[in-house]
Enzyme design. Structure first.
Site, mmCIF file in Angstrom:
data_model
loop_
_atom_site.group_PDB
_atom_site.id
_atom_site.type_symbol
_atom_site.label_atom_id
_atom_site.label_comp_id
_atom_site.label_asym_id
_atom_site.label_seq_id
_atom_site.Cartn_x
_atom_site.Cartn_y
_atom_site.Cartn_z
ATOM 1 N N GLU A 190 -19.221 -2.117 1.114
ATOM 2 C CA GLU A 190 -18.379 -1.242 1.949
ATOM 3 C C GLU A 190 -18.691 0.230 1.655
ATOM 4 O OE1 GLU A 190 -14.161 -2.047 1.703
ATOM 5 O OE2 GLU A 190 -13.683 -0.106 2.609
ATOM 6 N N CYS A 214 -10.755 2.850 7.126
ATOM 7 C CA CYS A 214 -10.778 3.521 5.814
ATOM 8 C C CYS A 214 -12.074 4.296 5.575
ATOM 9 C CB CYS A 214 -10.580 2.494 4.706
ATOM 10 S SG CYS A 214 -11.661 1.059 4.843
ATOM 11 N N CYS A 215 -13.194 3.768 6.081
ATOM 12 C CA CYS A 215 -14.489 4.362 5.695
ATOM 13 C C CYS A 215 -14.808 5.715 6.343
ATOM 14 C CB CYS A 215 -15.623 3.379 5.964
ATOM 15 S SG CYS A 215 -15.487 1.825 5.062
ATOM 16 N N HIS A 254 0.819 -1.224 0.000
ATOM 17 C CA HIS A 254 0.000 0.000 0.000
ATOM 18 C C HIS A 254 0.854 1.275 0.000
ATOM 19 C CE1 HIS A 254 -3.217 -2.771 1.266
ATOM 20 N NE2 HIS A 254 -4.100 -1.828 1.091
ATOM 21 N N HIS A 304 -11.649 -6.848 -5.577
ATOM 22 C CA HIS A 304 -11.901 -5.936 -4.452
ATOM 23 C C HIS A 304 -12.619 -4.690 -4.982
ATOM 24 C CE1 HIS A 304 -10.599 -2.882 -1.447
ATOM 25 N NE2 HIS A 304 -10.683 -3.896 -0.601
ATOM 26 N N HIS A 310 -3.142 -1.929 -4.516
ATOM 27 C CA HIS A 310 -4.378 -1.159 -4.328
ATOM 28 C C HIS A 310 -4.273 0.150 -5.104
ATOM 29 C CE1 HIS A 310 -7.873 0.690 -2.654
ATOM 30 N NE2 HIS A 310 -7.965 -0.084 -1.586
ATOM 31 N N GLU A 315 -13.519 -8.671 0.061
ATOM 32 C CA GLU A 315 -14.331 -7.441 -0.026
ATOM 33 C C GLU A 315 -14.675 -7.176 -1.488
ATOM 34 O OE1 GLU A 315 -12.430 -5.128 3.748
ATOM 35 O OE2 GLU A 315 -11.227 -5.009 1.955
HETATM 36 O O1 FUB Z 1 -6.735 -1.667 1.719
HETATM 37 C C1 FUB Z 1 -7.042 -0.352 2.117
HETATM 38 C C2 FUB Z 1 -8.500 -0.232 2.431
HETATM 39 O O2 FUB Z 1 -8.821 -1.098 3.510
HETATM 40 C C3 FUB Z 1 -9.436 -0.668 1.333
HETATM 41 O O3 FUB Z 1 -9.743 0.311 0.424
HETATM 42 C C4 FUB Z 1 -10.621 -1.120 2.089
HETATM 43 O O4 FUB Z 1 -11.466 -1.927 1.340
HETATM 44 C C5 FUB Z 1 -10.006 -1.829 3.250
HETATM 45 O O5 FUB Z 1 -9.662 -3.124 2.904
HETATM 46 ZN ZN ZN Z 2 -13.646 1.555 3.785
#
Ligand code: FUB
Ligand code: ZN
Length: 656
Positions: A336, A416-417, A140, A268, A192, A320
């Protein structure tokens, strides 16, 4: 084109006030480990870190202002970046010198944590400097970098900070020289997607094409060398950075095929929509039809076959991820919050490619349902996963549903959300209108004012409405430029009857790709637009096996749900008669003001007293009941509750 939008809308100003006054300070405390809260694991998995956030402390340690070890996910830095980005947007609608001071300090800290050559990542700087870029499938590093670039652009624009821009440029330059097809460069991508979005944003701000070129490299490289992550992992030889991630299939990372050959939404969900967002941005910027074509195919597959009625995406907790066409289970899904935020980003970029209202329809669907459901009405509790059907006991006792929470946690191990939702709501002004070269689109019906003075144009559009309470919207347009303004007002897909008037003269509504196109000559003009916003039943394609015999209710953009607090337990026993009237009633005192929908319904009663699990005859009777529904976004705000969006239907009118 230069323009600004100010929001003057009761519904949204409550939310934007919540972000500014509650979420931003609250999240700041959480990131500093100063909030007295319980951090929950997002699902039952012992490896999830949930003792603290430590996100700011990680930066202090990397900047050598504190001692210790990194804590949290390898992508913990992104929580800080998204917070900074959200804070930046709030400064644009409510200046706050104290917040600016805090944000400046954060920028100082981030810049102090940056390495000499521009590299920026607290995990690797603190814990494993030797493994930089060695395990990109999991690390990441570029994902975090992308989030910083986004935050930096936003903060520079909001507060004029040069320091944040310098730090971003140093990081982006480092990435541009490290990655690519040249000698000595790493020819690979991050597991990602996100760096692509960040680089495109930096390109839009600075005009430096190097950033767009590197974004293009990352986008086009994905899937060309499917063995890349595996090779890197082997060469790295060290312990995984995220346990188990290397066992996911290539689709998880959208690495199964070169991106331009992908035509379905795989893997994902957040990754896929971030990828698509950047791809659409690049397509719009370059006018490249091949890129635009790929975006359209992915969009079609999501929207026609893999999206929930709430605008949620991702059908399974495993990775996910998306699964397959029409596989949309309501109770084990993922949906999500971040994935719907990303879907909105994607839709916004698609509108730059073409003025088709379906993008704005989806934007609205995801926004008013899944995204809003992601936060409690108090702005301090958050859902990561957004079910369409939930039973508290099942979530508590079925290990396959440990991710389906029925009470929003105060914070999550993987956070993250919450800041993603905050940055979206705080930047909502960027979604209401799309200003294209030769037209302005009205995508969302939100009381607001757009002012555009650029390229010989001098335009003000004031939008007045009580939407979504009412479907009547008024536009006051002042066109001081010489040319006729092509204004396109979205005809929402949920409205079957719509009427309009221009300067009090009834107008024929000619739809052009879902927009009502009006040529607005110079001068001052009033446009009235009415859409019927009556509650309606919606049905699924029968290939969605879970929804056979069921209907969902929506009013305008709001999908509704039944909760046990209003309807009693066992919501699966409720039957909604096919012809029952759906009565809407505004309730100011409930859930910060909501419209509820009531219908005369029936409840199944077991008339067999044996209690046998299986019986030779169907001994059921029904009794009359009233079914009460609330907007989906407001569920789980009155304690722990059963909830259901898709209701079983039955014949009749439900009249007593
Ligand atoms: O991997 C980073 C973030 O964490 C992702 O965007 C979310 O889905 C969660 O897995
Ligand atoms: Zn999230």
């Amino acid at each position: 084109m230069n323009y600004e939008v100010t929001i003057s809308d009761d519904f949204w100003n409550r939310y934007r006030g919540l972000v500014k006054h509650r979420m931003i300070p609250y999240q700041w405390d959480v990131l500093n480990d100063a909030a007295d809260i319980t951090i929950e694991k997002e699902r039952d998995d012992a490896s999830i870190p949930n003792e603290k956030s430590h996100a700011i402390e990680n930066f202090k340690i990397a900047a050598k202002r504190a001692q210790g070890e990194h804590y949290g996910w390898v992508f913990q830095d992104s929580d800080v970046y998204k917070w900074l980005e959200a804070a930046a947007y709030t400064l644009c609608y409510e200046w706050d010198a104290k917040l600016k001071e805090t944000a400046d300090e954060v920028v100082d800290l981030i810049s102090a944590a940056q390495e000499e050559d521009g590299y920026l990542n607290t995990y690797f700087s603190i814990m494993e400097p030797g493994r930089r870029y060695k395990r990109l499938g999991e690390s990441h590093e570029l994902y975090c970098a992308g989030h910083f670039l986004e935050a930096a652009v936003a903060y520079h624009q909001a507060a004029g900070s040069d320091k944040v821009l310098e730090t971003a440029v140093k990081l982006a330059d480092h990435i541009c020289s490290t990655f690519g097809e040249g000698n000595g460069q790493i020819r690979g991508v991050d597991g990602h997607e996100e760096i692509e979005i960040g680089l495109m944003r930096l390109y839009h701000l600075t005009g430096n094409e190097k950033y767009m070129d590197t974004a293009s490299f990352f986008l086009r490289e994905r899937g060309k060398d499917p063995g890349f992550f595996m090779r890197q992992n082997r060469e790295d030889g060290g312990r995984p950075l995220i346990a188990g991630l290397d066992r996911f299939p290539l689709k998880y990372y959208q690495m199964h095929r070169p991106v331009l050959e992908q035509d379905t939404a795989e893997g994902h969900a957040v990754r896929l929509v971030y990828l698509s967002t950047a791809l659409a941005d690049l397509a719009a910027e370059t006018g490249n039809e091949e890129l635009a074509g790929t975006c359209r195919k992915i969009w079609r597959n999501i929207v026609d076959k893999r999206m929930y009625i709430t605008g949620g995406i991702g059908s399974t907790v495993h990775g996910e991820s998306f699964t397959l066409d029409h596989d949309l289970p309501n109770d084990t899904m993922y949906c999500e919050t971040c994935a719907s935020v990303g879907l909105i980003f994607f839709a916004r970029q698609m509108l730059m490619i073409e003025a088709s209202s379906e993008y704005a329809d989806v934007m609205e669907r995801a926004l008013y349902n899944t995204v809003l459901a992601g936060a409690a009405l108090d702005g301090r509790h958050f859902f990561y996963v957004n079910p369409l059907e939930a039973v508290p006991d099942k979530s508590a006792k079925d290990p396959g549903k440990s991710h389906v929470k029925t009470v929003r946690p105060q914070w999550l191990g993987c956070a993250c959300c919450p800041p993603n939702l905050a940055r979206l709501i705080a930047s909502l002004d960027k979604y209401i209108y799309t200003v294209r070269k030769d037209e302005i689109l009205v995508n969302l019906f939100i009381g607001s004012e757009l002012k555009l003075r650029d390229a010989g144009k001098d335009i003000v559009i004031r939008q007045e409405c009580r939407y979504p309470r009412s479907g009547t919207i008024l536009f006051y347009v002042t066109n001081k430029g010489g040319d006729v303004l092509d204004l396109k007002i979205r005809i929402a897909s949920w409205s079957t009857v719509h009427t309009g008037a221009v300067d009090n003269v009834e107008a024929e509504i000619c739809a052009q790709k879902g927009y009502w196109k009006i040529g607005v000559p110079a001068g001052e003009h009033t446009i009235a637009f009415n859409m019927d916003i009556d509650p309606k039943r919606w049905y699924s394609d029968p290939r969605v096996s879970e929804n056979i015999g069921k209907a969902a209710i929506a009013r305008g953009p709001f999908v509704y749900c039944a909760e046990s607090i209003d309807n009693g337990k066992d919501l699966h026993c409720l039957l909604l008669p096919k012809n029952a009237e759906l009565d809407h009633e505004w309730r100011e005192e409930l859930l910060e003001g909501v419209g509820i929908i009531k219908a005369r319904g029936k409840r199944l009663i077991d008339a067999d007293s044996s209690g046998a699990l299986y019986r030779g005859s169907k001994d059921l009777r029904t009794e009359e009941c009233e079914i009460t529904m609330i907007p989906y976004y407001a569920w789980a705000n009155r304690g722990e509750n059963e909830m259901r969006v898709w209701l079983n239907e039955t014949e009749g009118e439900g009249k007593p």
